[in-house]
Design a protein around this motif. Structure first.
Motif, PDB file in Angstrom:
ATOM      1  N   THR A 108       0.832  -1.206   0.000  1.00 37.68           N
ATOM      2  CA  THR A 108       0.000   0.000   0.000  1.00 37.68           C
ATOM      3  C   THR A 108       0.864   1.252   0.000  1.00 37.68           C
ATOM      4  OG1 THR A 108      -1.778  -1.142   1.163  1.00 37.68           O
ATOM      5  CG2 THR A 108      -1.789   1.258   1.229  1.00 37.68           C
ATOM      6  N   GLU A 109       1.893   1.262   0.814  1.00 38.33           N
ATOM      7  CA  GLU A 109       2.771   2.428   0.866  1.00 38.33           C
ATOM      8  C   GLU A 109       3.510   2.640  -0.451  1.00 38.33           C
ATOM      9  OE1 GLU A 109       2.483   4.521   3.041  1.00 38.33           O
ATOM     10  OE2 GLU A 109       1.497   3.394   4.654  1.00 38.33           O
ATOM     11  N   ALA A 110       3.724   1.543  -1.184  1.00 37.89           N
ATOM     12  CA  ALA A 110       4.382   1.659  -2.488  1.00 37.89           C
ATOM     13  C   ALA A 110       3.526   2.443  -3.473  1.00 37.89           C
ATOM     14  CB  ALA A 110       4.681   0.272  -3.042  1.00 37.89           C
ATOM     15  N   VAL A 111       2.194   2.399  -3.289  1.00 39.42           N
ATOM     16  CA  VAL A 111       1.292   3.171  -4.149  1.00 39.42           C
ATOM     17  C   VAL A 111       1.595   4.657  -4.026  1.00 39.42           C
ATOM     18  CG1 VAL A 111      -1.116   3.827  -4.533  1.00 39.42           C
ATOM     19  CG2 VAL A 111      -0.532   1.433  -4.055  1.00 39.42           C
ATOM     20  N   PHE A 112       1.768   5.118  -2.797  1.00 37.38           N
ATOM     21  CA  PHE A 112       2.059   6.535  -2.558  1.00 37.38           C
ATOM     22  C   PHE A 112       3.482   6.895  -2.984  1.00 37.38           C
ATOM     23  CE2 PHE A 112      -1.297   5.426   0.447  1.00 37.38           C
ATOM     24  CZ  PHE A 112      -2.195   6.473   0.254  1.00 37.38           C
ATOM     25  N   ALA A 113       4.437   6.063  -2.608  1.00 43.28           N
ATOM     26  CA  ALA A 113       5.845   6.357  -2.923  1.00 43.28           C
ATOM     27  C   ALA A 113       6.078   6.372  -4.432  1.00 43.28           C
ATOM     28  CB  ALA A 113       6.744   5.330  -2.260  1.00 43.28           C
ATOM     29  N   THR A 114       5.481   5.411  -5.133  1.00 42.68           N
ATOM     30  CA  THR A 114       5.649   5.336  -6.583  1.00 42.68           C
ATOM     31  C   THR A 114       5.006   6.538  -7.272  1.00 42.68           C
ATOM     32  OG1 THR A 114       5.673   2.910  -6.508  1.00 42.68           O
ATOM     33  CG2 THR A 114       5.199   3.946  -8.635  1.00 42.68           C
ATOM     34  N   GLY A 115       3.804   6.910  -6.809  1.00 41.42           N
ATOM     35  CA  GLY A 115       3.123   8.066  -7.381  1.00 41.42           C
ATOM     36  C   GLY A 115       3.942   9.337  -7.231  1.00 41.42           C
ATOM     37  N   LEU A 116       4.497   9.529  -6.028  1.00 40.13           N
ATOM     38  CA  LEU A 116       5.296  10.724  -5.773  1.00 40.13           C
ATOM     39  C   LEU A 116       6.583  10.715  -6.599  1.00 40.13           C
ATOM     40  CD1 LEU A 116       5.285  13.281  -4.008  1.00 40.13           C
ATOM     41  CD2 LEU A 116       6.633  12.014  -2.328  1.00 40.13           C
ATOM     42  N   ARG A 117       7.202   9.561  -6.713  1.00 46.02           N
ATOM     43  CA  ARG A 117       8.450   9.465  -7.476  1.00 46.02           C
ATOM     44  C   ARG A 117       8.214   9.748  -8.960  1.00 46.02           C
ATOM     45  NH1 ARG A 117       9.384   4.634  -6.479  1.00 46.02           N
ATOM     46  NH2 ARG A 117       8.878   3.674  -8.461  1.00 46.02           N
ATOM     47  N   ARG A 118       7.112   9.245  -9.498  1.00 43.41           N
ATOM     48  CA  ARG A 118       6.811   9.480 -10.913  1.00 43.41           C
ATOM     49  C   ARG A 118       6.360  10.916 -11.170  1.00 43.41           C
ATOM     50  NH1 ARG A 118       3.377   3.918 -12.316  1.00 43.41           N
ATOM     51  NH2 ARG A 118       5.184   2.506 -12.302  1.00 43.41           N
ATOM     52  N   ALA A 119       5.752  11.515 -10.170  1.00 40.78           N
ATOM     53  CA  ALA A 119       5.252  12.881 -10.344  1.00 40.78           C
ATOM     54  C   ALA A 119       6.382  13.907 -10.322  1.00 40.78           C
ATOM     55  CB  ALA A 119       4.246  13.198  -9.236  1.00 40.78           C
ATOM     56  N   ARG A 120       7.449  13.621  -9.590  1.00 40.84           N
ATOM     57  CA  ARG A 120       8.512  14.604  -9.373  1.00 40.84           C
ATOM     58  C   ARG A 120       9.112  15.140 -10.679  1.00 40.84           C
ATOM     59  NH1 ARG A 120      11.112  11.943  -5.701  1.00 40.84           N
ATOM     60  NH2 ARG A 120      10.032  12.915  -3.951  1.00 40.84           N
ATOM     61  N   PRO A 121       9.545  14.291 -11.631  1.00 39.53           N
ATOM     62  CA  PRO A 121      10.100  14.851 -12.871  1.00 39.53           C
ATOM     63  C   PRO A 121       9.074  15.619 -13.694  1.00 39.53           C
ATOM     64  CG  PRO A 121       9.899  12.458 -13.009  1.00 39.53           C
ATOM     65  CD  PRO A 121       9.660  12.821 -11.592  1.00 39.53           C
ATOM     66  N   ILE A 122       7.809  15.199 -13.641  1.00 38.27           N
ATOM     67  CA  ILE A 122       6.759  15.916 -14.370  1.00 38.27           C
ATOM     68  C   ILE A 122       6.605  17.318 -13.802  1.00 38.27           C
ATOM     69  CG2 ILE A 122       4.317  15.920 -15.018  1.00 38.27           C
ATOM     70  CD1 ILE A 122       4.342  12.880 -14.749  1.00 38.27           C
ATOM     71  N   VAL A 123       6.647  17.421 -12.476  1.00 34.43           N
ATOM     72  CA  VAL A 123       6.531  18.726 -11.819  1.00 34.43           C
ATOM     73  C   VAL A 123       7.690  19.638 -12.209  1.00 34.43           C
ATOM     74  CG1 VAL A 123       6.609  19.895  -9.586  1.00 34.43           C
ATOM     75  CG2 VAL A 123       5.191  17.867  -9.869  1.00 34.43           C
ATOM     76  N   PHE A 124       8.889  19.094 -12.248  1.00 36.91           N
ATOM     77  CA  PHE A 124      10.058  19.901 -12.602  1.00 36.91           C
ATOM     78  C   PHE A 124       9.971  20.397 -14.052  1.00 36.91           C
ATOM     79  CE2 PHE A 124      12.740  17.560  -9.203  1.00 36.91           C
ATOM     80  CZ  PHE A 124      12.231  18.419  -8.239  1.00 36.91           C
ATOM     81  N   VAL A 125       9.485  19.546 -14.959  1.00 35.28           N
ATOM     82  CA  VAL A 125       9.289  19.974 -16.349  1.00 35.28           C
ATOM     83  C   VAL A 125       8.203  21.053 -16.415  1.00 35.28           C
ATOM     84  CG1 VAL A 125       8.567  19.242 -18.660  1.00 35.28           C
ATOM     85  CG2 VAL A 125      10.051  17.766 -17.294  1.00 35.28           C
ATOM     86  N   PHE A 126       7.170  20.898 -15.600  1.00 35.65           N
ATOM     87  CA  PHE A 126       6.086  21.877 -15.528  1.00 35.65           C
ATOM     88  C   PHE A 126       6.631  23.248 -15.127  1.00 35.65           C
ATOM     89  CE2 PHE A 126       2.532  24.132 -13.763  1.00 35.65           C
ATOM     90  CZ  PHE A 126       1.412  23.697 -14.461  1.00 35.65           C
ATOM     91  N   TRP A 127       7.437  23.276 -14.073  1.00 39.99           N
ATOM     92  CA  TRP A 127       7.994  24.548 -13.603  1.00 39.99           C
ATOM     93  C   TRP A 127       8.974  25.142 -14.614  1.00 39.99           C
ATOM     94  CZ3 TRP A 127       9.088  22.388  -8.041  1.00 39.99           C
ATOM     95  CH2 TRP A 127       7.882  22.368  -7.319  1.00 39.99           C
ATOM     96  N   THR A 128       9.762  24.292 -15.262  1.00 40.05           N
ATOM     97  CA  THR A 128      10.706  24.773 -16.270  1.00 40.05           C
ATOM     98  C   THR A 128       9.966  25.383 -17.459  1.00 40.05           C
ATOM     99  OG1 THR A 128      12.306  23.063 -15.639  1.00 40.05           O
ATOM    100  CG2 THR A 128      12.609  24.120 -17.786  1.00 40.05           C
ATOM    101  N   THR A 129       8.901  24.734 -17.889  1.00 43.39           N
ATOM    102  CA  THR A 129       8.088  25.256 -18.994  1.00 43.39           C
ATOM    103  C   THR A 129       7.458  26.580 -18.606  1.00 43.39           C
ATOM    104  OG1 THR A 129       7.597  22.990 -19.708  1.00 43.39           O
ATOM    105  CG2 THR A 129       6.183  24.734 -20.563  1.00 43.39           C
ATOM    106  N   SER A 130       6.995  26.683 -17.373  1.00 45.03           N
ATOM    107  CA  SER A 130       6.401  27.931 -16.891  1.00 45.03           C
ATOM    108  C   SER A 130       7.418  29.066 -16.926  1.00 45.03           C
ATOM    109  CB  SER A 130       5.887  27.747 -15.464  1.00 45.03           C
ATOM    110  OG  SER A 130       4.942  26.706 -15.391  1.00 45.03           O
ATOM    111  N   ALA A 131       8.662  28.776 -16.500  1.00 47.98           N
ATOM    112  CA  ALA A 131       9.716  29.790 -16.522  1.00 47.98           C
ATOM    113  C   ALA A 131      10.025  30.219 -17.951  1.00 47.98           C
ATOM    114  CB  ALA A 131      10.974  29.248 -15.840  1.00 47.98           C
ATOM    115  N   LEU A 132      10.032  29.265 -18.877  1.00 49.44           N
ATOM    116  CA  LEU A 132      10.291  29.571 -20.282  1.00 49.44           C
ATOM    117  C   LEU A 132       9.184  30.468 -20.847  1.00 49.44           C
ATOM    118  CD1 LEU A 132      11.819  29.195 -22.945  1.00 49.44           C
ATOM    119  CD2 LEU A 132      10.516  27.081 -23.304  1.00 49.44           C
TER     120      LEU A 132
END
Length: 221
Positions: free
Chosen positions: A187-211
């Motif tokens: 069950t905890e892997a559901v949360f950890a995996t979701g957060l780990r996969r979301a992290r690079p997407i968030v960074f690309v989101f912020w980089t695109t916003s800055a651009l």
């Protein structure tokens, strides 16, 4: 032109209140995934994240009509007045829909409204990306190439947002399993995996916003 200056101020304000709370959502999400916290505490962090997210979500929606209005005022986008009025009406309607999704999230109608909002984001993402590619390839639609790239950037942001929703979608099932079965490695892997996969997407989101901010301010091409 005086009204245009005020609209520029609104545009800057929306951008600031769009990005700043996004960090709060990100931080709260990290606490939601912490296995050492009680379920009730993790739910509080989730509710806090959802409440904070309402502000950037609203700003993102309003940025589209405001940005298009600014482009029209500057002569970078040729749109008749009725079309601009329709864009504003659609933007406000989408904003009200987004608020309704938040207010009815625990009801059956909330699920239907969320599906409508999801469909709008898919259609807009595809449309904006297609318009951007067409404008860059032909030199039509927009009087400046930086604006065409910025429109594509908005479509990319919508796409990244949809990806985040999909990645984090398993958390609802994760909370159900926590309450029924209690904490377990699976069950905890559901949360950890979701957060780990979301992290690079968030960074690309912020980089695109800055651009996009750079393009709007510097107008390099």
């Amino acid at each position: 032109m005086a009204s245009h200056i005020y609209l520029v101020f609104v545009h800057v304000l929306l951008f600031a209140y769009w990005l700043a709370p996004d960090w709060g959502v990100y931080v709260n999400s990290a606490y939601v995934a912490r296995a050492d916290l009680p379920v009730t505490e993790r739910r509080r962090f989730l509710q806090a994240a959802l409440r904070i997210d309402l502000l950037p979500r609203s700003c993102l929606i309003l940025l589209l009509p405001v940005g298009l209005q600014l482009a029209r005022n500057l002569g970078l986008l040729q749109l008749p007045t009725p079309a601009m009025v329709a864009i504003w009406a659609a933007g406000i309607a989408w904003l009200l829909l987004s608020w309704s999704v938040y207010r009815t999230q625990a009801m059956n109608i909330g699920r239907r409204l969320r599906n409508i909002d999801h469909a709008i984001r898919i259609v807009l993402a595809v449309l904006l990306l297609a318009l951007s590619i067409y404008a860059l390839a032909t030199g039509e639609l927009f009087a400046a190439r930086w604006l065409a790239v910025k429109v594509g950037g908005f479509g990319l942001l919508l796409t990244l947002g949809l990806m985040l929703r999909k990645v984090m979608g398993g958390w609802a099932e994760g909370f159900h399993r926590l309450e029924v079965e209690g904490s377990s490695p699976a069950t905890e892997a559901v949360f950890a995996t979701g957060l780990r996969r979301a992290r690079p997407i968030v960074f690309v989101f912020w980089t695109t916003s800055a651009l996009m901010a750079f393009l709007g301010l510097v107008k390099p091409f």
